[in-house]
Write a protein that holds these residues in place. Structure first.
Motif, short mmCIF file in Angstrom:
data_model
loop_
_atom_site.label_atom_id
_atom_site.label_comp_id
_atom_site.label_asym_id
_atom_site.label_seq_id
_atom_site.Cartn_x
_atom_site.Cartn_y
_atom_site.Cartn_z
N TRP A 67 157.32 5.55 25.66
CA TRP A 67 156.14 5.81 24.84
C TRP A 67 155.23 6.79 25.57
O TRP A 67 154.69 6.50 26.62
CB TRP A 67 155.40 4.50 24.54
CG TRP A 67 154.15 4.76 23.78
CD1 TRP A 67 152.89 4.81 24.27
CD2 TRP A 67 154.04 5.08 22.39
NE1 TRP A 67 152.00 5.12 23.28
CE2 TRP A 67 152.68 5.30 22.12
CE3 TRP A 67 154.98 5.20 21.34
CZ2 TRP A 67 152.22 5.61 20.84
CZ3 TRP A 67 154.53 5.52 20.08
CH2 TRP A 67 153.17 5.72 19.84
N ARG A 68 155.11 7.97 25.02
CA ARG A 68 154.28 9.04 25.59
C ARG A 68 154.52 9.19 27.09
O ARG A 68 153.60 9.04 27.91
CB ARG A 68 152.81 8.76 25.33
CG ARG A 68 152.52 8.84 23.85
CD ARG A 68 151.11 9.18 23.56
NE ARG A 68 150.95 9.20 22.13
CZ ARG A 68 149.83 8.96 21.52
NH1 ARG A 68 148.77 8.68 22.21
NH2 ARG A 68 149.74 9.00 20.22
N ASN A 70 155.70 7.31 29.17
CA ASN A 70 155.56 6.11 29.99
C ASN A 70 156.95 5.57 30.28
O ASN A 70 157.71 5.27 29.35
CB ASN A 70 154.73 5.08 29.21
CG ASN A 70 154.28 3.94 30.09
OD1 ASN A 70 155.01 3.52 30.98
ND2 ASN A 70 153.09 3.44 29.85
N LEU A 74 157.87 -1.52 27.48
CA LEU A 74 156.66 -2.06 26.87
C LEU A 74 156.96 -2.86 25.61
O LEU A 74 157.88 -2.54 24.86
CB LEU A 74 155.71 -0.91 26.49
CG LEU A 74 155.30 0.07 27.58
CD1 LEU A 74 154.61 1.27 26.95
CD2 LEU A 74 154.37 -0.59 28.57
N TYR A 75 156.18 -3.91 25.40
CA TYR A 75 156.25 -4.66 24.15
C TYR A 75 154.98 -4.36 23.34
O TYR A 75 153.90 -4.28 23.93
CB TYR A 75 156.28 -6.16 24.43
CG TYR A 75 157.61 -6.70 24.89
CD1 TYR A 75 158.61 -6.99 23.99
CD2 TYR A 75 157.85 -6.95 26.24
CE1 TYR A 75 159.83 -7.51 24.41
CE2 TYR A 75 159.05 -7.47 26.67
CZ TYR A 75 160.04 -7.74 25.73
OH TYR A 75 161.25 -8.25 26.15
N PRO A 76 155.07 -4.28 22.02
CA PRO A 76 153.83 -4.12 21.25
C PRO A 76 153.01 -5.40 21.25
O PRO A 76 153.55 -6.48 21.49
CB PRO A 76 154.32 -3.78 19.84
CG PRO A 76 155.71 -4.26 19.78
CD PRO A 76 156.26 -4.23 21.17
N LYS A 77 151.70 -5.30 20.98
CA LYS A 77 150.83 -6.47 21.15
C LYS A 77 151.10 -7.61 20.17
O LYS A 77 150.70 -8.74 20.40
CB LYS A 77 149.36 -6.06 21.09
CG LYS A 77 148.86 -5.61 19.75
CD LYS A 77 147.36 -5.43 19.77
CE LYS A 77 146.90 -4.89 18.43
NZ LYS A 77 145.51 -4.57 18.39
N THR A 79 153.90 -8.90 19.67
CA THR A 79 155.11 -9.59 20.11
C THR A 79 154.93 -11.10 20.34
O THR A 79 155.70 -11.90 19.78
CB THR A 79 155.64 -8.94 21.41
OG1 THR A 79 155.74 -7.55 21.19
CG2 THR A 79 157.01 -9.48 21.79
N PRO A 100 158.24 -10.14 29.65
CA PRO A 100 157.17 -9.18 29.29
C PRO A 100 156.18 -8.99 30.42
O PRO A 100 155.64 -9.96 30.95
CB PRO A 100 156.49 -9.86 28.09
CG PRO A 100 157.31 -11.04 27.76
CD PRO A 100 158.14 -11.39 28.91
N GLU A 101 156.00 -7.77 30.81
CA GLU A 101 155.04 -7.47 31.88
C GLU A 101 153.91 -6.59 31.39
O GLU A 101 152.77 -6.77 31.76
CB GLU A 101 155.76 -6.79 33.05
CG GLU A 101 156.52 -7.79 33.89
CD GLU A 101 157.40 -7.14 34.92
OE1 GLU A 101 157.35 -5.91 35.07
OE2 GLU A 101 158.17 -7.88 35.56
N GLU A 102 154.27 -5.64 30.51
CA GLU A 102 153.24 -4.73 30.02
C GLU A 102 153.25 -4.69 28.50
O GLU A 102 154.32 -4.65 27.87
CB GLU A 102 153.48 -3.33 30.58
CG GLU A 102 153.33 -3.31 32.09
CD GLU A 102 153.26 -1.92 32.66
OE1 GLU A 102 153.51 -0.95 31.92
OE2 GLU A 102 152.94 -1.80 33.84
N ILE A 103 152.06 -4.73 27.93
CA ILE A 103 151.92 -4.80 26.48
C ILE A 103 151.20 -3.55 25.99
O ILE A 103 150.15 -3.19 26.51
CB ILE A 103 151.09 -6.04 26.05
CG1 ILE A 103 151.54 -7.29 26.82
CG2 ILE A 103 151.10 -6.24 24.55
CD1 ILE A 103 152.99 -7.62 26.71
N LEU A 104 151.76 -2.92 24.97
CA LEU A 104 151.17 -1.70 24.45
C LEU A 104 150.34 -1.99 23.20
O LEU A 104 150.81 -2.63 22.26
CB LEU A 104 152.29 -0.70 24.11
CG LEU A 104 151.88 0.61 23.46
CD1 LEU A 104 151.10 1.47 24.43
CD2 LEU A 104 153.09 1.36 22.94
N SER A 105 149.09 -1.54 23.22
CA SER A 105 148.25 -1.67 22.03
C SER A 105 147.98 -0.29 21.49
O SER A 105 147.45 0.56 22.20
CB SER A 105 146.93 -2.34 22.39
OG SER A 105 147.19 -3.59 22.95
#
Lengths: 196, 277
Positions: A67-68, A70, A74-77, A79, A100-105
């Protein structure tokens, strides 16, 4: 007492938006991708590894990368709520493919559901229809007004393992919530199964 | 997710609801507010009293409290329309958030007339000049569930964001995050993230909030229609209409109130007609 508040204006606007949306956008894209469960080997959780090994019919919640620029997974918020809903309210089992470690909003009100990966055994035993129904029920419960408002888009991807287990069929839906049912028709689903 | 069934044992809810709406329609905001505050106090007491006894009762009272809060914010929204429409916008968004809570109840739609209120509030919203909003994209590294204090992604946390648990709404606190970017979007996650519009507070009618200013001369909680017309008006004609309204600020609710003018913020020549019905 508030009956006089009822007005048809907003309904008309929604209808116009729906027609425009239907004419210019195709909600579902189907494509074949050269990925399989091994693609995720570097991030696979122990639980997911075991379930894949045992061919358990399970909904694998899959992270996204790239994602951009990155490089992280990433998981979307949405999830966590979706996984809890599947495990608490349905008879299916949802497992994170990686911890899950990082969440993308993301920056708008659209609902971004996580990528759902299904093994071929899941398709043979349970079917695609039940996953689509789970998505619809989840949205109905969480956002009751989303089905009357076409401006809020839903984005979700379903990856289905092909029979040869070497590649996957990717179904990508971007459209209004009330179109999901019309998009995944019986005809469309049998077309998808034929391509597996 | 967990829909809550509401029950009312006595008539006090219906009487109070009717009384509050009546007060608002008559623009008797002081009495309406007093009644609303007493209802909020009652619901708070009920939540505290049943805090560790019955989850269902607590959740029911939480929903009722959201309903009273809706009217509280609506009064604030309406009273700010003429003097500070930007504050009015914030209260309008709070009203819409309260409707989100009402949607948690099974029989919410009939119980609270929430569908009608929702459509009415959306129409008010459409008169504001805000068309683009700020919105942030970010990656969360650490988050906490408000109910159990665990990571919402961990197996220990079973709470779904937005659901009610013993009269408390579950939300997620972001403890650590990296901001990726900022965008201007039409449909943001939070509509309070506006782009500030500078205007002369003494001359709201000539500002981009002109439509909102005109709305303030209608009666609250009475419907109005917005008719889109391909008519553009000259500035002189528009000002003439405004002067006419100024002469008769308190129009009776049933009287037809027609204004045609150009929406200042719209670039295309679309005229509007507001009609009190």
């Amino acid at each position: 007492m508030l009956n006089f508040l009822y007005n048809e204006d907003s309904k008309l606007e929604t209808e116009i938006y729906k027609v425009k949306n239907h004419l210019f956008f195709m909600s579902l894209k189907i494509a074949e991708e050269n990925i399989n469960f091994e693609t995720y080997s570097e991030v696979l959780s122990a639980e997911a590894k075991e379930k894949i090994k045992k061919n358990e019919p399970c909904i694998f919640i899959t992270p996204n990368r790239g994602w951009r620029a990155n490089k992280n997974w990433l998981y979307p918020k949405e999830t966590a709520d979706f996984v809890k809903y599947v495990n608490q309210e349905t008879q299916q089992n949802a497992t994170y493919l990686s911890d899950p470690e990082e969440i993308l909003s993301l920056n708008n009100i659209d609902s971004y559901l996580p990528i759902i990966t299904l093994g071929i055994d899941f398709i043979l035993k349970v079917g695609i229809e039940s996953v689509v129904d789970i998505v619809i029920e989840y949205l109905k419960n969480k956002y009751p007004r989303i089905f009357s408002n076409s401006k809020n888009q839903i984005h979700f991807k379903i990856q289905i393992e092909k029979r040869d287990k070497k590649s996957m069929l990717k179904l990508e839906y971007d459209g209004p919530a009330n179109d999901i049912k019309n998009t995944f028709t019986g005809e469309k689903i049998s077309e998808i199964i034929d391509r597996l | 997710m967990r829909n809550i069934e509401l029950k009312v044992d006595d008539d006090s809810f219906w009487n109070d609801k009717e009384q509050i709406i009546k007060y608002i329609q008559l623009e008797d905001f002081e009495n309406a507010n007093t009644l609303i505050q007493s209802k909020i106090k009652f619901e708070n007491n009920m939540i505290d009293k049943n805090g560790d006894k019955s989850e269902l009762v607590c959740n029911q009272h939480f929903i009722f409290r959201a309903y009273w809060h809706l009217f509280e914010h609506f009064i604030k929204c309406w009273t700010h329309l003429r003097s500070s429409p930007d504050d009015s916008w914030n209260h309008l968004q709070d009203c819409l958030l309260a409707i989100d809570v009402l949607d948690l109840s099974v029989n919410g739609n009939d119980f609270f007339d929430s569908n009608m209120l929702y459509n009415y509030l959306l129409k008010i919203e459409s008169l504001f000049p805000y068309t683009m909003f700020n919105s942030v994209e970010y990656v969360t590294k650490k988050a906490t569930c408000s109910i159990c204090g665990n990571n919402p992604f961990s197996k220990e946390c079973n709470h779904i964001k937005g659901d009610l648990y013993y009269g408390k709404r579950c939300y997620v606190t972001i403890d650590e995050a990296n901001i990726i970017g900022m965008s201007l979007v039409e449909n943001p996650a939070n509509k309070k993230c506006i782009i500030f519009v500078e205007y002369d507070k003494k001359n709201v009618k000539y500002s981009p909030f002109g439509l909102v200013w005109q709305l303030s001369f209608l009666k609250p909680l009475f419907d109005f229609t917005i008719i889109y017309k391909n008519v553009s008006m000259t500035r002189d004609k528009y000002l003439k209409y405004l002067r006419n309204i100024e002469k008769n600020p308190k129009l009776p609710p049933k009287r037809i109130f027609q204004v045609e003018y150009k929406k200042i913020t719209q670039l295309n020549k679309i005229g509007f007609k507001i009609q009190n019905t």
